[in-house]
Design an enzyme around this catalytic site. Structure first.
Site, PDB file in Angstrom:
ATOM      1  N   GLU A 120      23.693  31.665  78.521  1.00 61.35           N
ATOM      2  CA  GLU A 120      23.427  32.924  77.025  1.00 61.35           C
ATOM      3  C   GLU A 120      23.009  33.587  76.993  1.00 61.35           C
ATOM      4  O   GLU A 120      23.585  34.670  76.363  1.00 61.35           O
ATOM      5  CB  GLU A 120      22.432  31.813  76.678  1.00 61.35           C
ATOM      6  CG  GLU A 120      22.252  30.339  76.350  1.00 61.35           C
ATOM      7  CD  GLU A 120      23.299  30.534  74.917  1.00 61.35           C
ATOM      8  OE1 GLU A 120      24.649  30.033  74.803  1.00 61.35           O
ATOM      9  OE2 GLU A 120      22.089  29.910  73.979  1.00 61.35           O
ATOM     10  N   THR A 168      24.902  35.549  67.407  1.00 60.98           N
ATOM     11  CA  THR A 168      23.550  35.325  67.782  1.00 60.98           C
ATOM     12  C   THR A 168      22.588  36.910  67.964  1.00 60.98           C
ATOM     13  O   THR A 168      21.923  36.922  67.648  1.00 60.98           O
ATOM     14  CB  THR A 168      23.430  35.022  68.773  1.00 60.98           C
ATOM     15  OG1 THR A 168      23.604  33.308  68.440  1.00 60.98           O
ATOM     16  CG2 THR A 168      22.202  34.868  69.471  1.00 60.98           C
TER      17      THR A 168
HETATM   18  N1  LIG Z   1      32.013  27.946  75.569  1.00 60.68           N
HETATM   19  C1  LIG Z   1      32.000  28.627  74.400  1.00 60.68           C
HETATM   20  N2  LIG Z   1      31.449  28.280  73.395  1.00 60.68           N
HETATM   21  C2  LIG Z   1      31.309  29.021  72.439  1.00 60.68           C
HETATM   22  N3  LIG Z   1      31.245  29.848  71.869  1.00 60.68           N
HETATM   23  C3  LIG Z   1      31.564  31.012  72.925  1.00 60.68           C
HETATM   24  C4  LIG Z   1      31.795  30.578  74.935  1.00 60.68           C
HETATM   25  N4  LIG Z   1      31.534  30.583  75.167  1.00 60.68           N
HETATM   26  C5  LIG Z   1      32.507  32.571  75.263  1.00 60.68           C
HETATM   27  N5  LIG Z   1      31.968  31.594  73.661  1.00 60.68           N
HETATM   28  C6  LIG Z   1      31.806  33.799  72.609  1.00 60.68           C
HETATM   29  O1  LIG Z   1      29.819  32.788  72.148  1.00 60.68           O
HETATM   30  C7  LIG Z   1      29.616  33.218  71.070  1.00 60.68           C
HETATM   31  C8  LIG Z   1      29.337  32.485  69.731  1.00 60.68           C
HETATM   32  O2  LIG Z   1      28.146  32.183  70.900  1.00 60.68           O
HETATM   33  P1  LIG Z   1      26.589  32.117  69.689  1.00 60.68           P
HETATM   34  O3  LIG Z   1      25.683  31.993  70.237  1.00 60.68           O
HETATM   35  O4  LIG Z   1      26.647  33.501  69.476  1.00 60.68           O
HETATM   36  O5  LIG Z   1      26.577  30.949  68.627  1.00 60.68           O
HETATM   37  P2  LIG Z   1      26.289  29.686  69.149  1.00 60.68           P
HETATM   38  O6  LIG Z   1      26.343  29.413  70.037  1.00 60.68           O
HETATM   39  O7  LIG Z   1      27.145  28.787  68.317  1.00 60.68           O
HETATM   40  O8  LIG Z   1      25.301  30.010  67.848  1.00 60.68           O
HETATM   41  P3  LIG Z   1      22.978  29.884  68.404  1.00 60.68           P
HETATM   42  O9  LIG Z   1      23.637  30.180  69.976  1.00 60.68           O
HETATM   43  O10 LIG Z   1      22.434  30.431  67.232  1.00 60.68           O
HETATM   44  O11 LIG Z   1      23.010  28.131  67.608  1.00 60.68           O
HETATM   45  C9  LIG Z   1      31.271  33.626  70.471  1.00 60.68           C
HETATM   46  O12 LIG Z   1      31.359  34.951  70.527  1.00 60.68           O
HETATM   47  C10 LIG Z   1      31.950  33.345  71.276  1.00 60.68           C
HETATM   48  O13 LIG Z   1      33.361  33.638  71.504  1.00 60.68           O
HETATM   49  N1  LIG Z   2      16.339  31.572  69.688  1.00 66.07           N
HETATM   50  C1  LIG Z   2      17.389  31.954  69.695  1.00 66.07           C
HETATM   51  C2  LIG Z   2      18.867  30.660  69.524  1.00 66.07           C
HETATM   52  C3  LIG Z   2      20.069  31.240  68.917  1.00 66.07           C
HETATM   53  O1  LIG Z   2      20.611  30.350  69.272  1.00 66.07           O
HETATM   54  C4  LIG Z   2      18.049  32.608  68.428  1.00 66.07           C
HETATM   55  O2  LIG Z   2      17.467  32.431  67.449  1.00 66.07           O
HETATM   56  O3  LIG Z   2      17.840  34.354  68.430  1.00 66.07           O
END
Ligand SMILES: Nc1ncnc2c1ncn2[C@@H]1O[C@H](COP(=O)(O)OP(=O)(O)OP(=O)(O)O)[C@@H](O)[C@H]1O
Ligand SMILES: N[C@@H](CCO)C(=O)O
Length: 293
Positions: A120, A168
């Site tokens: 993350e 995010t």
């Molecule tokens: N294994 C992976 N799976 C998904 N996204 C990834 C991965 N590795 C890198 N990324 C990158 O992480 C970003 C997505 O992560 P982000 O935290 O923004 O979204 P999310 O995980 O769906 O949302 P949230 O954390 O808000 O629930 C994208 O830019 C994506 O390319």
């Molecule tokens: N707590 C984080 C979670 C992202 O999935 C945020 O809200 O930015």
């Protein structure tokens, strides 16, 4: 070869910014690992074209590095990236469980939380663990500097995911640096109400406790149609509605019998705003599951 299915998650739940999270019964990522001299990553499934296969840019690469566990890693994405449903965290949690087993590291699920959170840090700039904790442990989780507290629960949920993306990183940029004391007091009360509701498996308390006047209003502005979708879900019987994680996903808490009507109402409301979406009718569910072939 080892296979792990790790669930999508919803973090914050309104009043628990960067602290609360729940595992969703669906969707989920599936990660397969085999020992290899160096880490390689291949990706299929939802939104895979937007995810880097370079181990230095993928959350599973960060986990392999943290565990000193090089592997051939295949990710089948059930959780679209930039969804607010913990897409990057689901892959990281699955990889942490799989590589811990593959290399016999012997770490507990709790000990894997900070390791999965390294992924993350890679994508959002901070190692917040509120998505990886529920994906690893299941149920409702509370993450603090002191560690993770977890409780099993089966609160019914509808997670509605519009076809827009909010990263995010961008959603963290709108979080206010300061809050008014009356808003802090209200939010502490709501968070406590929500936690009691999770422990009692009571959707009324959980829904009521999701209210938050500090972070959520800033983020709803990033989601077209949010107010209409929230109102439609509440009219259809939701006990509470909030932004899922950093958005754009919208999470409704409800009674089991109301899930179908709430999902339809949320889909219709996004549609009326000109945005396609899909809805998952689910419950809070278990954490990552390991399969050995
Ligand atoms: N294994 C992976 N799976 C998904 N996204 C990834 C991965 N590795 C890198 N990324 C990158 O992480 C970003 C997505 O992560 P982000 O935290 O923004 O979204 P999310 O995980 O769906 O949302 P949230 O954390 O808000 O629930 C994208 O830019 C994506 O390319
Ligand atoms: N707590 C984080 C979670 C992202 O999935 C945020 O809200 O930015």
């Amino acid at each position: 070869m080892l296979t792990v299915r790790a669930p999508a998650t919803s973090a914050n739940l309104g009043s628990g910014f960067d602290v609360f999270g729940v595992a969703l019964g669906a969707p989920a990522d599936v990660v397969r690992v085999e020992r290899a001299p160096e880490t390689t990553i291949s990706i299929t499934g939802a939104g895979s074209q937007y995810i880097p296969e370079d181990p230095k840019k993928n959350t599973v690469g960060a986990v392999a590095e943290a565990l000193d566990a090089p592997a051939r890693i295949r990710i089948d994405k059930g959780v679209r990236p930039s969804s607010g449903l913990g897409s990057s965290a689901a892959s990281a949690a699955a990889a942490a469980v799989a590589l811990n087993e593959l290399y016999g590291r012997g770490l507990t699920r709790e000990e894997l939380v900070p390791i999965a959170a390294e992924g993350e840090a890679l994508v959002s700039g901070e190692a917040h663990a509120d998505n990886v904790a529920p994906s690893l442990l299941g149920g409702f989780t509370v993450v603090t500097d002191g560690g993770v507290t977890q409780v099993d629960t089966s609160i019914p949920l509808v997670a509605c995911l519009p076809e827009i993306t909010v990263s995010t990183r961008d959603a963290r940029a709108v979080v206010p640096e300061h809050a008014r004391m009356d808003n802090v007091v209200d939010t502490v009360g709501n968070a406590a109400t929500l936690a009691v509701g999770m422990a009692r498996n009571d959707p009324e308390l959980v829904g009521k406790g999701m209210a938050d006047e500090i972070v959520t209003p800033e983020r709803t502005a990033l989601i077209d149609g949010y107010a209409q979708v929230r109102d439609a879900a509440l009219e259809a019987g939701a006990t509470g509605v909030t932004v899922s994680g950093a958005g754009p996903g919208v999470l409704a808490v409800c009674h089991h019998a109301d899930r179908r009507a709430i999902a339809a109402a949320m889909l219709d409301a996004f549609d009326a705003a000109g945005i396609e979406s899909r809805a998952y009718q689910t419950t809070v569910g278990p954490g990552a599951r390991l399969y050995t072939d």
